[in-house]
Design a protein around this motif. Sequence first.
Motif, PDB file in Angstrom:
ATOM      1  N   GLU A 182       0.789  -1.148   0.313  1.00 26.84           N
ATOM      2  CA  GLU A 182      -0.100   0.104  -0.107  1.00 26.84           C
ATOM      3  C   GLU A 182       0.980   1.341  -0.103  1.00 26.84           C
ATOM      4  O   GLU A 182       1.644   1.390   0.886  1.00 26.84           O
ATOM      5  CB  GLU A 182      -0.715  -0.120   1.123  1.00 26.84           C
ATOM      6  N   PRO A 183       0.825   2.138  -1.161  1.00 22.04           N
ATOM      7  CA  PRO A 183       1.518   3.325  -1.069  1.00 22.04           C
ATOM      8  C   PRO A 183       1.238   4.101   0.034  1.00 22.04           C
ATOM      9  O   PRO A 183      -0.247   4.278   0.571  1.00 22.04           O
ATOM     10  CB  PRO A 183       1.271   3.895  -2.407  1.00 22.04           C
ATOM     11  N   PRO A 184       1.908   4.994   0.942  1.00 22.19           N
ATOM     12  CA  PRO A 184       3.470   5.076   0.409  1.00 22.19           C
ATOM     13  C   PRO A 184       4.215   4.061   1.230  1.00 22.19           C
ATOM     14  O   PRO A 184       5.604   4.136   1.293  1.00 22.19           O
ATOM     15  CB  PRO A 184       3.750   6.455   1.018  1.00 22.19           C
ATOM     16  N   LEU A 185       3.486   3.102   1.753  1.00 21.72           N
ATOM     17  CA  LEU A 185       4.423   2.289   2.775  1.00 21.72           C
ATOM     18  C   LEU A 185       5.159   0.999   1.860  1.00 21.72           C
ATOM     19  O   LEU A 185       5.664   0.273   2.339  1.00 21.72           O
ATOM     20  CB  LEU A 185       3.409   1.447   3.780  1.00 21.72           C
ATOM     21  N   ASP A 186       4.805   1.166   0.417  1.00 23.53           N
ATOM     22  CA  ASP A 186       5.561   0.202  -0.381  1.00 23.53           C
ATOM     23  C   ASP A 186       6.918   0.655  -0.494  1.00 23.53           C
ATOM     24  O   ASP A 186       7.774  -0.074  -0.879  1.00 23.53           O
ATOM     25  CB  ASP A 186       5.044   0.249  -1.906  1.00 23.53           C
ATOM     26  N   ASP A 187       7.483   1.821  -0.080  1.00 21.49           N
ATOM     27  CA  ASP A 187       8.911   2.487  -0.055  1.00 21.49           C
ATOM     28  C   ASP A 187       9.605   2.367   1.215  1.00 21.49           C
ATOM     29  O   ASP A 187       9.023   2.562   2.404  1.00 21.49           O
ATOM     30  CB  ASP A 187       8.735   4.053  -0.161  1.00 21.49           C
ATOM     31  N   VAL A 188      10.441   1.455   1.245  1.00 21.85           N
ATOM     32  CA  VAL A 188      10.983   1.063   2.448  1.00 21.85           C
ATOM     33  C   VAL A 188      11.677   2.179   3.262  1.00 21.85           C
ATOM     34  O   VAL A 188      11.686   2.212   4.606  1.00 21.85           O
ATOM     35  CB  VAL A 188      12.348  -0.013   2.471  1.00 21.85           C
ATOM     36  N   ARG A 189      12.057   3.226   2.563  1.00 20.24           N
ATOM     37  CA  ARG A 189      12.341   4.464   3.251  1.00 20.24           C
ATOM     38  C   ARG A 189      11.322   5.235   4.315  1.00 20.24           C
ATOM     39  O   ARG A 189      11.636   5.636   5.164  1.00 20.24           O
ATOM     40  CB  ARG A 189      13.080   5.367   2.415  1.00 20.24           C
ATOM     41  N   VAL A 190      10.029   5.037   3.767  1.00 16.77           N
ATOM     42  CA  VAL A 190       9.225   5.402   4.538  1.00 16.77           C
ATOM     43  C   VAL A 190       8.814   4.789   5.783  1.00 16.77           C
ATOM     44  O   VAL A 190       8.745   5.199   6.801  1.00 16.77           O
ATOM     45  CB  VAL A 190       7.671   5.470   3.648  1.00 16.77           C
ATOM     46  N   ARG A 191       8.987   3.250   5.569  1.00 16.54           N
ATOM     47  CA  ARG A 191       8.768   2.387   6.833  1.00 16.54           C
ATOM     48  C   ARG A 191       9.944   2.705   7.748  1.00 16.54           C
ATOM     49  O   ARG A 191       9.659   2.648   8.937  1.00 16.54           O
ATOM     50  CB  ARG A 191       8.752   1.060   6.009  1.00 16.54           C
ATOM     51  N   LYS A 192      11.142   2.763   7.141  1.00 15.69           N
ATOM     52  CA  LYS A 192      12.271   3.169   8.141  1.00 15.69           C
ATOM     53  C   LYS A 192      11.991   4.506   8.935  1.00 15.69           C
ATOM     54  O   LYS A 192      12.472   4.737  10.033  1.00 15.69           O
ATOM     55  CB  LYS A 192      13.692   3.027   7.273  1.00 15.69           C
ATOM     56  N   ALA A 193      11.503   5.449   8.107  1.00 20.98           N
ATOM     57  CA  ALA A 193      11.268   6.631   9.007  1.00 20.98           C
ATOM     58  C   ALA A 193      10.294   6.569   9.976  1.00 20.98           C
ATOM     59  O   ALA A 193      10.390   7.135  10.919  1.00 20.98           O
ATOM     60  CB  ALA A 193      10.852   7.774   7.728  1.00 20.98           C
ATOM     61  N   LEU A 194       9.223   5.618   9.700  1.00 23.41           N
ATOM     62  CA  LEU A 194       8.313   5.713  10.847  1.00 23.41           C
ATOM     63  C   LEU A 194       8.887   4.844  11.988  1.00 23.41           C
ATOM     64  O   LEU A 194       8.518   5.277  13.211  1.00 23.41           O
ATOM     65  CB  LEU A 194       7.177   4.867  10.249  1.00 23.41           C
ATOM     66  N   ALA A 195       9.769   4.018  11.660  1.00 22.19           N
ATOM     67  CA  ALA A 195      10.295   3.272  12.943  1.00 22.19           C
ATOM     68  C   ALA A 195      11.301   4.099  13.757  1.00 22.19           C
ATOM     69  O   ALA A 195      11.293   4.047  14.759  1.00 22.19           O
ATOM     70  CB  ALA A 195      11.008   1.906  12.391  1.00 22.19           C
ATOM     71  N   MET A 196      12.013   5.069  12.782  1.00 25.13           N
ATOM     72  CA  MET A 196      13.020   5.773  13.425  1.00 25.13           C
ATOM     73  C   MET A 196      12.499   6.892  14.155  1.00 25.13           C
ATOM     74  O   MET A 196      13.318   7.768  15.014  1.00 25.13           O
ATOM     75  CB  MET A 196      14.126   6.293  12.719  1.00 25.13           C
ATOM     76  N   SER A 197      11.093   7.142  14.077  1.00 22.48           N
ATOM     77  CA  SER A 197      10.580   8.357  14.910  1.00 22.48           C
ATOM     78  C   SER A 197       9.793   7.777  16.184  1.00 22.48           C
ATOM     79  O   SER A 197       8.913   8.659  16.522  1.00 22.48           O
ATOM     80  CB  SER A 197       9.723   9.233  13.672  1.00 22.48           C
ATOM     81  N   ILE A 198       9.876   6.505  16.338  1.00 22.66           N
ATOM     82  CA  ILE A 198       9.217   6.231  17.425  1.00 22.66           C
ATOM     83  C   ILE A 198      10.171   6.208  18.766  1.00 22.66           C
ATOM     84  O   ILE A 198      11.149   5.238  18.598  1.00 22.66           O
ATOM     85  CB  ILE A 198       8.588   4.734  17.302  1.00 22.66           C
ATOM     86  N   ASN A 199       9.438   6.769  19.835  1.00 21.67           N
ATOM     87  CA  ASN A 199      10.204   6.569  21.083  1.00 21.67           C
ATOM     88  C   ASN A 199       9.591   5.468  21.718  1.00 21.67           C
ATOM     89  O   ASN A 199       8.649   5.867  22.486  1.00 21.67           O
ATOM     90  CB  ASN A 199      10.405   8.010  21.836  1.00 21.67           C
ATOM     91  N   GLN A 200      10.007   4.435  21.804  1.00 19.50           N
ATOM     92  CA  GLN A 200       9.274   3.235  22.609  1.00 19.50           C
ATOM     93  C   GLN A 200       9.253   3.334  24.195  1.00 19.50           C
ATOM     94  O   GLN A 200       8.350   3.028  24.551  1.00 19.50           O
ATOM     95  CB  GLN A 200      10.127   1.904  22.154  1.00 19.50           C
ATOM     96  N   ALA A 201      10.093   4.059  24.585  1.00 11.77           N
ATOM     97  CA  ALA A 201      10.270   4.303  25.947  1.00 11.77           C
ATOM     98  C   ALA A 201       9.200   5.331  26.435  1.00 11.77           C
ATOM     99  O   ALA A 201       8.566   4.801  27.600  1.00 11.77           O
ATOM    100  CB  ALA A 201      11.687   4.940  26.417  1.00 11.77           C
ATOM    101  N   ASP A 202       8.652   6.024  25.781  1.00 12.82           N
ATOM    102  CA  ASP A 202       7.500   6.904  25.995  1.00 12.82           C
ATOM    103  C   ASP A 202       6.482   5.931  26.169  1.00 12.82           C
ATOM    104  O   ASP A 202       5.626   6.212  27.014  1.00 12.82           O
ATOM    105  CB  ASP A 202       7.126   8.036  24.834  1.00 12.82           C
TER     106      ASP A 202
END
Length: 545
Positions: A298-318
């Motif tokens: 499903e665009p834009p999630l077919d772009d791995v850069r988008v998926r990585k950006a979502l992952a790297m903007s999550i502060n799990q400790a919060d």
Amino acid sequence: MRLPTFPAVLIPLLIGGCVTYEKGDFAIVLGTEPQSLDPALVTGVPEGRVIRGILEGLTTSDPQTLEPLPGVAESWEISDDGLVYTFHLREARWSDGTPLTARDFDSAWERVLRPETGAEYGYMLWYVRGAEEYQKGRLDDWSEVGTEVPNDHTFIVTLDNPTPFFLDITSFYTASPVPAHKVRELGDAWAREDNIVTNGPFYLADWRHRERLLIKRDPLYWDVANVRASAIELLTVESIPTNFNLVLTGAAHWTDRNGIPNNFVSNVLAGEASKVRPLSVRRGPYLGTYFVRCNVNEPPLDDVRVRKALAMSINQADITEHVTRAGEIPTHAIVPPGIDGYSNVKGLRFDPEGARELLEQAGYPGGKGFPRLVYLFNTSEAHRGVAEVLQAQWEEHLGIGVELENQEWQVYLDNQTNLRYQLSRSAWIGDYPDPNTFLDMWMTGGGNNRTGFSSAHYDSLVVAAGRESDPVKRAEVLAECERIIVVEELPILPIYHYVSLHLYDPRLQGIQNNVLDKMMLKYFYLDEGGDVAKRSPGLGREPHS
């Protein structure tokens, strides 16, 4: 601790809408309504908890160590090369009195692997010779699959490769027998509440949907002498506050984390619930991971850069410090810690600046032009709390908007299974204590993949790990699989590893301490007498803290 009361919600539940019905010895909070009780068709924790009480496989699990124990098979032999398992079945009967035979296992496994069944857990049996080819339609003759029934009490299974955890698989509910005589008569309808025939410690006596199931001790069960509870109620109310209130008022005797509101977790861990009535708390390690699935088609999630950006903007400790608050472990991996011989992979860390750079490379500088995403989650205060934090973090760090959509359990599962989502709240609890249970699910076409992710290289690595007899080399191959999932491809966004948390009446005995948090209802009973302070909280082990 000021404890909540919800009389308007609670009273109709407790009186069953003014209808009198039979009670159990005690009540367990199941939470979500089971999708089905057909072991070929379900994948969830609530379903598994019920099925383990009413069906029994060739083997079962020790309630503490999870080591395989005899079930319907009273003994077995394994060939020297680790490929052939010969199971010897005891005299056992279905709840309708029909003898249980090896053919019930053979036909049950064939049904799981039949392509038209659509069993999402079918891949758990792919270790059997020819099973994968049969489920994928490349083999249509069941006699060529590695199962044999030389007589009613012998079941022989031949594997493709030595599989050290195969007896854990035969303990899992997907490998349960089903009554061949009822399936021939009724087809898939055999598992409906008015038809179901079972072989476990209990049988289904009543099912009031969205309220409770009642299971009763089966007098025909081979080990009935060691089943102490005569009847157990399993409450199927999705409201966490209501379930919490049921335990506090004594209408329920046990709940896990899903029956404790987020804002009361700290109080419960501090023992304050016992000020309302005597209650015990148990916390321990749990082989489970909470994560977000991405629909990679499903665009834009077919772009791995988008998926990585979502992952790297999550502060799990919060999330773990301010939402869940039960000691969950923030993670960037999918495999939980604590599995012997396996070193966990380090995934993508919280890096908002790096996330923004990736999003810009994908064509969305500062989030401009980025389409609004929808995040799917099933009904739960806890899941909503996590969703709201993710929504806020993605807005703050990436400048993108995410809409939250709440659905009931069965609708949510159906949409996730059929990839009718963009982002979806997800979790995985290990089926057995091995990293493979967190990694083989991402193979192409796997029933529990549910992301659209497909990689021939990844598939080949999982297969190679299954063929590797050296445990060190096998662990290295599995670690490479995990690296692909949490560093390279990101079909999922890891959030945290679970801990188990139980709040229960101290009279309730048989509560197990195991890393899969398996509820073995066979061992549960309510001890009405004696000195509670002198009794163990479970089967002789002190709770983890």
